[in-house]
Design a protein around this motif. Structure first.
Motif, PDB file in Angstrom:
ATOM      1  N   GLU A 181      -2.860   3.832   6.185  1.00 28.03           N
ATOM      2  CA  GLU A 181      -4.029   3.125   7.040  1.00 28.03           C
ATOM      3  C   GLU A 181      -4.089   3.758   8.535  1.00 28.03           C
ATOM      4  O   GLU A 181      -3.207   3.598   9.236  1.00 28.03           O
ATOM      5  CB  GLU A 181      -4.094   1.612   7.035  1.00 28.03           C
ATOM      6  N   ARG A 191     -12.386  -6.663   6.668  1.00 22.58           N
ATOM      7  CA  ARG A 191     -11.180  -5.717   6.796  1.00 22.58           C
ATOM      8  C   ARG A 191     -10.071  -6.423   7.060  1.00 22.58           C
ATOM      9  O   ARG A 191      -9.901  -7.483   7.766  1.00 22.58           O
ATOM     10  CB  ARG A 191     -11.390  -4.595   7.902  1.00 22.58           C
ATOM     11  N   TYR A 243       0.573   1.705  11.150  1.00 20.77           N
ATOM     12  CA  TYR A 243      -0.548   2.237  11.284  1.00 20.77           C
ATOM     13  C   TYR A 243      -0.522   3.463  11.962  1.00 20.77           C
ATOM     14  O   TYR A 243       0.184   3.689  12.701  1.00 20.77           O
ATOM     15  CB  TYR A 243      -1.279   1.323  12.019  1.00 20.77           C
ATOM     16  N   ASP A 267      -7.238  -5.564   8.392  1.00 20.46           N
ATOM     17  CA  ASP A 267      -6.620  -4.918   9.655  1.00 20.46           C
ATOM     18  C   ASP A 267      -7.350  -5.111  10.929  1.00 20.46           C
ATOM     19  O   ASP A 267      -7.160  -4.989  12.137  1.00 20.46           O
ATOM     20  CB  ASP A 267      -6.524  -3.319   9.498  1.00 20.46           C
ATOM     21  N   SER A 278       0.816  -1.222   0.005  1.00 26.53           N
ATOM     22  CA  SER A 278       0.065  -0.063  -0.037  1.00 26.53           C
ATOM     23  C   SER A 278       0.773   1.333   0.043  1.00 26.53           C
ATOM     24  O   SER A 278       1.769   1.418   0.852  1.00 26.53           O
ATOM     25  CB  SER A 278      -0.784   0.052   1.410  1.00 26.53           C
ATOM     26  N   THR A 289      -1.164  10.453   1.746  1.00 29.09           N
ATOM     27  CA  THR A 289      -2.375  10.025   1.697  1.00 29.09           C
ATOM     28  C   THR A 289      -3.253  11.378   2.243  1.00 29.09           C
ATOM     29  O   THR A 289      -3.041  11.990   3.236  1.00 29.09           O
ATOM     30  CB  THR A 289      -2.356   9.022   2.812  1.00 29.09           C
ATOM     31  N   GLN A 315      -9.442   4.328   8.054  1.00 25.07           N
ATOM     32  CA  GLN A 315     -10.392   4.720   7.045  1.00 25.07           C
ATOM     33  C   GLN A 315     -10.383   3.637   5.988  1.00 25.07           C
ATOM     34  O   GLN A 315     -11.521   3.604   4.928  1.00 25.07           O
ATOM     35  CB  GLN A 315      -9.871   5.827   6.092  1.00 25.07           C
ATOM     36  N   GLY A 316      -9.934   2.526   5.977  1.00 24.45           N
ATOM     37  CA  GLY A 316     -10.148   1.356   5.472  1.00 24.45           C
ATOM     38  C   GLY A 316      -9.338   1.084   4.155  1.00 24.45           C
ATOM     39  O   GLY A 316      -9.539   0.363   3.221  1.00 24.45           O
ATOM     40  N   THR A 317      -8.200   2.038   3.938  1.00 25.92           N
ATOM     41  CA  THR A 317      -7.393   1.865   2.754  1.00 25.92           C
ATOM     42  C   THR A 317      -6.896   0.688   2.239  1.00 25.92           C
ATOM     43  O   THR A 317      -7.014   0.190   1.269  1.00 25.92           O
ATOM     44  CB  THR A 317      -6.321   2.977   2.742  1.00 25.92           C
ATOM     45  N   TYR A 318      -6.164   0.075   3.408  1.00 25.07           N
ATOM     46  CA  TYR A 318      -5.380  -1.264   3.051  1.00 25.07           C
ATOM     47  C   TYR A 318      -6.476  -2.153   2.586  1.00 25.07           C
ATOM     48  O   TYR A 318      -6.136  -3.227   1.559  1.00 25.07           O
ATOM     49  CB  TYR A 318      -4.947  -1.668   4.515  1.00 25.07           C
ATOM     50  N   THR A 319      -7.661  -2.295   3.076  1.00 19.01           N
ATOM     51  CA  THR A 319      -8.778  -3.229   2.685  1.00 19.01           C
ATOM     52  C   THR A 319      -9.059  -2.902   1.352  1.00 19.01           C
ATOM     53  O   THR A 319      -9.503  -3.850   0.209  1.00 19.01           O
ATOM     54  CB  THR A 319      -9.772  -3.340   3.559  1.00 19.01           C
TER      55      THR A 319
END
Length: 726
Positions: free
Chosen positions: A67, A203, A395, A205, A63, A113, A70-74
């Motif tokens: 993260e 998710r 994180y 994470d 990535s 980001t 906000q859910g970016t990794y997912t």
């Protein structure tokens, strides 16, 4: 209308490395000069890899975005996994290293980001990475089995030959795939074939965060590490005149006391073997401050100056029609002045950063949001090449914009402390909650002066809006974005007002005062959304028009706004009768390419009011993960509601009056309303969802309160306006 619907009652609820394939996708504007022809050649692939597949078949998505909840990794993993046809259980995510060219945010032109851009700027890039990896694995299988690639299928992380019982895992084929040339122009899936995109995948994470195994900066423990706590000036603009460290050094565990200064911050740092010793040492310091250039104004004085400016013409950000002539023709003119205060970010994790200096090198561990700027800023403090600064992305426990400081304030501070201490031991700089609350870099204080002209039929024929406040972009590395006196982040949400008003002018006065400011969740829309949507409701009430119908009549040229507005109104019960003591409010606003509409439902109980429910509709293009979209709408509503009820940083004689959550209260769980999220079906490319839920809740709430109280609200937070919220 068909729509994706999530109801939550509350917030509670490829290069070759060994036998592995790491894949890079080169896009216009971020490709190296040399072409990539051999996946087994590690050098060309290493700088720009987005997916790595090991011999064990596990897929690691790299990535480029932080993260921070906000859910970016997912989201990024979803894009890769879908095009790769992986099994979700085999997918994990790692944060990328700092590399402005390789991992650039395609919306920024550098790594970082923010601006709700993570999925929007990565949608095709990460899908292409997955599709190319899949194509290479298919080619490897076809070559091994001596069959046509068109006879190979991929599903659930397994590659099979349609004409036989032959099959293999990804891991069994990565060594062969890594020897193949990287394909280009791979066709992406038709949306009808999506497996994960548009679905509620878990998710990536969630397990680590729910079991306490996720690693944040505060979790980093390195051998011989020192903890640094800083004494900052009580007034912005002050500097250290002298200090006495005798008492601080007498505290057990304190190792060193150093003075430091960066282009942005200054202070005295106490370094100790643990946090508590460092804090006790900091508290024991005696510091004399040079306040020659200290900022000494109070919030009331700032607002008064701003109101005077708002009475005069400013730089023009938008000018349509002939506003002055329209006002002369108007049969009625309505005016209002709105004010919003400085706001702290108040993230769950206060600012922190771990630094270890080496011989002409620096390694950092951080919830890193702005690698593109921070790497160079740290290098400048240390006098080393930027490429010698290695940033390890962890994180972050929230940010809301604070960790994306364009001046790199706190990471430079950490580096400057380690340099001043002249140590090769790792140093973890930790801000206390008080440091975080009083450390500046707030959402700016703004004053808006609005005036509307109405014709004999009550139609809005003129709209003038003057905005007064500091420039976030001005004076820093992004100053070039300020054109003709207009900082776009000061006027966004007003300069692009979607309503069909024939004569419309937006003006800006940019002020220069000594309070450090920066973006806050939803940036300019955090104030313009409140002001424009509340003023429009004032006009609706003044002309005895239904606020929803008025908005509809002015949005005929904006189908996305209309779709969100209608979806929220329909599901929010707009127009349905309510018992006495209840009222609804409505608002719609676009930020970061996403349109959000909300209907609030408020009850009056005694002398207080309670927000019972919020119905939210969001038009954000393709919904990559509907559940995360709902989570972010809930989060944005909670964050915006917290500010609307109580959020205010105030200054008196230049000193910030708030220190901790007892004076800067955040939303309590019992104050969180039931939230009903609806997603407008769309085939447009995804737009952001991390911020757009925030600016809509304040006007939706205030517009309902106006019905119950009979009075408009012209300033936030509500706690300062005599409105008690239960």
């Amino acid at each position: 209308m068909n729509n994706q619907h999530i109801v939550n009652a509350s917030r509670r609820d490829f290069l070759k490395v060994g036998a592995a394939l790491t894949l890079a996708i080169y896009l216009p504007g971020c490709s190296p000069d040399e072409s990539v022809t051999d996946a087994a050649n590690t050098s060309p692939f290493a700088p720009n890899a987005f997916v790595r597949i090991g011999a064990d078949g596990k897929v690691v998505v790299i990535s480029k975005h932080l993260e921070m909840g906000q859910g970016t990794y997912t989201g990024l993993a979803t894009l890769v996994a879908d095009e790769l046809d992986a099994d979700w259980s085999q997918v994990s995510v790692e944060g990328s290293p700092a590399d402005n060219k390789t991992y650039a945010n395609l919306a920024f032109g550098m790594q970082g980001t923010g601006g709700s851009t993570a999925i929007a700027n990565s949608f095709e890039q990460y899908r292409q990475a997955g599709a190319a990896a899949r194509a290479m694995l298919v080619s490897a299988a076809a070559a091994r089995w001596e069959v046509g690639a068109d006879q190979i299928t991929v599903s659930g992380g397994r590659i099979s030959h349609a004409g036989s019982d032959r099959s293999a895992t990804f891991g069994e084929l990565v060594a062969d795939a890594a020897k193949l040339p990287v394909p280009t122009d791979i066709p992406l899936k038709d949306p009808a074939d999506f497996v994960f995109i548009g679905k509620d995948v878990a998710r990536v994470d969630a397990r680590a965060k729910s079991t306490g195994t996720a690693t944040y900066t505060q979790d980093i423990q390195l051998p011989d590490m020192l903890t640094a706590v800083v004494a900052h000036p009580p007034r912005f603009g002050s500097k250290v005149k002298s200090f006495d460290a005798t008492a601080a050094k007498a505290v057990k565990g304190v190792v060193n006391v150093v003075q430091f200064e960066t282009p942005v911050t200054t202070g005295v740092a106490v370094l100790a073997t643990d946090f508590w010793s460092a804090k006790k040492g900091r508290d024991a310091l005696t510091v004399e401050w040079d306040e020659t250039n200290a900022f000494r104004q109070g919030s009331a004085e700032i607002a008064a100056d701003y109101r005077k400016l708002a009475a005069t013409a400013g730089a023009v950000a938008r000018n349509e029609g002939d506003v002055d002539a329209a006002f002369k023709k108007a049969t009625r003119v309505i005016e209002a002045t709105y004010e919003v205060p400085f706001l702290a970010h108040a993230s769950m994790e206060p600012l922190n950063c771990v630094v270890q200096l080496g011989e002409n090198t620096c390694e950092m561990w951080n919830g890193e949001q702005f690698q593109g700027l921070d790497q160079g800023a740290v290098a400048g403090v240390l006098g080393i090449p930027p490429e010698n600064v290695r940033l390890n992305m962890l994180y972050a426990g929230g940010s809301f914009g604070r960790r994306a400081n364009p001046l790199s304030d706190y990471v430079m501070e950490a580096a400057a402390i380690a340099k001043a201490a002249d140590t090769r031991q790792p140093v973890k700089m930790v801000w206390t909650r008080e440091d975080d609350t009083q450390g500046g870099f707030y959402r700016p204080l703004y004053v808006h002066a609005l005036k509307a002209g109405l014709d004999a039929q009550g139609n809005i024929i003129a709209w003038q809006q003057r905005i007064v406040g500091q420039s976030i972009m001005g004076g820093g590395p992004m100053a070039a974005m300020v054109q003709n006196g207009i900082d776009p982040t000061s006027v966004e949400g007003a300069s692009n007002l979607p309503y069909a008003i024939p004569n419309l002018r937006v003006e800006l006065h940019t002020t220069q005062i000594g309070v450090p400011i920066q973006w806050w969740r939803s940036v300019g829309s955090s104030h313009t959304g409140f002001v424009t949507e509340c003023f429009l409701d004032e006009l609706a009430h003044a002309t005895k028009k239904d606020p929803y119908e008025l908005r509809k009549s002015l949005l005929s040229q904006h189908p996305r706004h209309l779709a969100a507005l209608e979806l929220a109104a329909t599901n929010g019960g707009w127009g349905q009768a309510l018992p006495a003591g209840k009222a609804r409010g409505i608002a719609v606003h676009e930020s970061f390419g996403t349109v959000v509409a909300q209907v609030s439902e408020v009850t009056k109980t005694g002398q207080s009011y309670k927000l019972d429910k919020v119905t939210c509709a969001v038009e954000c293009g393709v919904a990559v993960n509907p559940n995360i979209i709902a989570m972010q709408m809930e989060s944005g509503i909670g964050y915006g509601l917290s500010a609307a009820l109580n959020g205010a940083i105030t200054l008196k004689d230049g000193i910030v009056e708030q220190t901790n959550f007892h004076q800067y209260p955040v939303l309590r769980i019992n104050q969180m309303p039931a939230i009903d999220v609806h997603i407008v079906p769309s085939t447009n490319k995804p737009s952001g969802v991390g911020e757009p839920g925030t600016p809509v809740i304040a006007p939706a709430l205030v517009n309902a309160l106006r019905v119950l109280t009979g009075k408009p609200v012209h300033a936030l937070p509500l706690s300062t306006q005599g409105i008690e919220m239960a």
